[in-house]
Design a protein around this motif. Structure first.
Motif: not given
Ligand SMILES: NC(=O)c1ccc[n+]([C@@H]2O[C@H](COP(=O)([O-])OP(=O)(O)OC[C@H]3O[C@@H](n4cnc5c(N)ncnc54)[C@H](O)[C@@H]3O)[C@@H](O)[C@H]2O)c1
Ligand SMILES: O=C(O)C(=O)C[C@@H](O)[C@H](O)[C@H](O)COP(=O)(O)O
Length: 541
Positions: A241, A243, A275, A302, A322, A442
């Motif tokens: 899950d 990171e 993400g 996000l 990253n 987060q």
């Molecule tokens: N590539 C890019 O341009 C870019 C841009 C912004 C962020 N990011 C990356 O994205 C990550 C952050 O993304 P995030 O905030 O989505 O975090 P994440 O992917 O870790 O998700 C956060 C938590 O929410 C859970 N989750 C996912 N979907 C859900 C849902 N519908 N309902 C309930 N729980 C759910 C996940 O399992 C996790 O435990 C970081 O690693 C960041 O570096 C990348």
């Protein structure tokens, strides 16, 4: 339900029917048919040859046959030849169907058609505008009579015309196009499983759905919908899950799974998660066999407004955030707002940090909307049956605006040679926090503090007034986001030196300049760096 009936497009040559049909097909998850192509399949030769061999009458017979054949199939977006309504029999056949009239002035049609048009009725005409004016005079009334919707296309892009049609159909769906190294669509709406399944099966035979543990049941549902339309195998692959899933070990496990399944270049990876999932799955797609298509299905706010959209894929390493990854465009992105219903409030807040970022770097309307949109519980906004609530519409528009900011920046500078750094506003300090907190914060929370740090730094350097910083703090607090971090300066400074924007050992921050524009600044003033850190709660020793 907007894809249970055919949707037929009529209009002059040059009205944009073919392009708009493709975009509508992607947004509605419907096959796209061009009746001119069906005519050539039926006739077994080109339209030009039909005209030269047998004349227009023969062409019109083939065209009626093509119309009947197209309407006999599954609901599709059907782009009709410009003269289809000149025949009474076709007008009768079309009665009761959803016909959209793309209206264009002859001058704009001629401009769009340019020199190479390849349309027999326009061949050899000394003045294309005159010929198109004649066609308009002959056909406009029939277009008007047959159409249930009309869109004026002069001065509008194909995406704007498509959005106008989606809005008139009350499809509750937004379309944003990213025109970067590749052109791809981002669809925002609710209940997109069928649309996703349609697009995935257009892209490949075998499918791997990559997801985090919490989404296993929904991933299975999505895989089932995909497999109902698939000719190949559809499998799930679950990563660790958040990171902890963005690691080299995780990527290796993904490659091994793809190898076990013997997935080839006709396979597709579907990223269904936040993400962290879209970063990992995007990297798997970029590297497996040196690149297979990836369809992004972000499930966090996000992920929708940022991570899934711009083609940055990435993994974390012990040295920092990253630091391994690639620029790799997805084939399509689907933001199903219904997925947000299960997000905790702090996860909504984390996504709102990136939305707020877009407001500061490029689209002030986002700041106005955020100030007025109480998002205490997205769950109460989404998933209501029936008519879309005002709050759900507001959320869909906000998400779309943020995505549009990213799409425009990514389209202008896909590989972050300059402009794209503005999307990194708040991230120099944020990534340091994430690393020092062992990736337990987060991402959006770290970005919130990072934006305050950058704004405090700009204020210390005399580039913004104090009230600008205060307003940012108030906005972040209103969204339930942190504005301080109790870390120690030496650790933070060391971690920031690993940031990808560092050049020649010099830290660079995205922040407002005196004239107000936000861009990347090199900062060597250590006293200012420390002063700003103290302002966000950092201890200097
Ligand atoms: N590539 C890019 O341009 C870019 C841009 C912004 C962020 N990011 C990356 O994205 C990550 C952050 O993304 P995030 O905030 O989505 O975090 P994440 O992917 O870790 O998700 C956060 C938590 O929410 C859970 N989750 C996912 N979907 C859900 C849902 N519908 N309902 C309930 N729980 C759910 C996940 O399992 C996790 O435990 C970081 O690693 C960041 O570096 C990348
Ligand atoms: O898309 C971009 O460019 C961004 O900077 C978006 C950021 O919000 C995102 O967190 C990105 O992953 C950070 O990029 P990085 O190059 O600093 O890792």
């Amino acid at each position: 339900m907007t894809n249970s009936q055919h949707l037929l497009l009529v209009g002059l040559p040059g009205a944009g029917k073919s392009t708009v049909a493709q975009l509508l097909g992607e947004a509605l998850g419907m096959p796209v048919i061009d009746t001119d192509q069906v005519v050539e399949q039926i006739a077994g030769r080109s339209i030009a040859e039909v005209f030269s061999d047998s004349g227009e009458a023969s062409f019109r017979e083939f065209e009626t046959q093509a119309l009947r054949q197209s309407l006999a199939g599954t609901p599709a977006v059907i782009s009709l030849g410009g003269g289809v309504l000149t025949q009474q029999i076709n007008r009768e056949i079309l009665l009761g169907n959803r016909v959209v009239y793309l209206q264009v002035t002859p001058e704009n049609a001629a401009r769009r058609l340019g020199i190479s048009h390849g349309r027999p009725l326009l061949q050899g005409s000394r003045d294309m505008v005159t010929k198109l004016q004649e066609l308009h005079n002959q056909r406009h009334a029939d277009y008007e009579t047959a159409a249930c919707l009309r869109v004026f296309t002069d001065g509008a892009t194909a995406v704007e015309v498509t959005q106008d049609i989606l809005d008139q159909l009350q499809a509750r769906r937004n379309l944003v196009q990213v025109r970067a190294e590749r052109v791809y669509s981002v669809i925002v709406g609710s209940g997109l499983e069928e649309v996703i399944a349609h697009r995935v099966n257009q892209l490949g035979k075998d499918v791997l759905v990559v997801h985090p543990p919490i989404l296993r049941p929904r991933a299975q549902e999505l895989a089932t919908r995909i497999s109902e339309r698939s000719s190949g195998s559809v499998n799930l692959w679950e990563h660790a899950d958040a990171e902890s899933g963005k690691t080299v070990a995780s990527a290796e496990a993904g490659w091994n799974r793809l190898g076990e399944l013997n997935y080839g270049r006709d396979s597709v990876i579907v990223a269904f998660g936040g993400g962290a999932t879209t970063d990992l799955a995007g990297f798997l797609a970029a590297t497996w066999l040196r690149g297979v298509p990836v369809v992004m299905c972000p499930s966090t706010l996000l992920g929708m407004v940022d991570a899934a959209v711009g083609g940055k894929t990435g993994l974390n390493t012990p040295a920092g955030k990253n630091l391994v990854g690639s620029f790799y465009s997805p084939a399509a992105v689907f933001c199903d707002l219904r997925q947000l219903v299960t997000l905790a409030p702090e996860q909504i807040a984390a996504g709102m940090a990136e939305v707020l970022k877009c407001g500061y770097i490029r689209d002030g309307r986002i700041l106005e909307k955020l100030d007025s949109l109480a998002l205490e519980n997205v769950g109460s906004i989404l998933g209501q049956a029936g008519k879309e609530s005002r709050a759900e519409l507001a959320l869909r528009e906000l998400v779309t605006r943020a995505i549009t900011v990213k799409a425009e920046v990514v389209g202008a500078d896909f590989r972050e040679s300059g402009l794209r750094e503005i999307l990194n506003f708040g991230h120099t300090f944020a990534h340091a926090i994430e690393k020092l907190e062992d990736y337990k914060w987060q991402h959006g929370f770290a970005v919130a503090v990072g934006m305050v740090y950058a704004m405090e730094l700009a204020c210390t350097l005399g580039q913004v007034e104090r009230d600008v910083v205060s307003q940012l703090r108030l906005r972040l607090k209103a969204l339930g986001l942190p504005t301080s971090y109790q870390g120690t300066w030496p650790d933070l400074y060391e971690a920031m030196l690993h940031d990808k924007k560092v050049r020649g050992g010099v830290l660079r921050f995205v922040m407002p300049a005196k004239e107000g524009a936000i861009h990347t600044h090199s900062v060597t003033d250590l006293a200012a760096l420390k002063q700003a850190a103290v302002q966000v709660g950092v201890k200097l020793a």
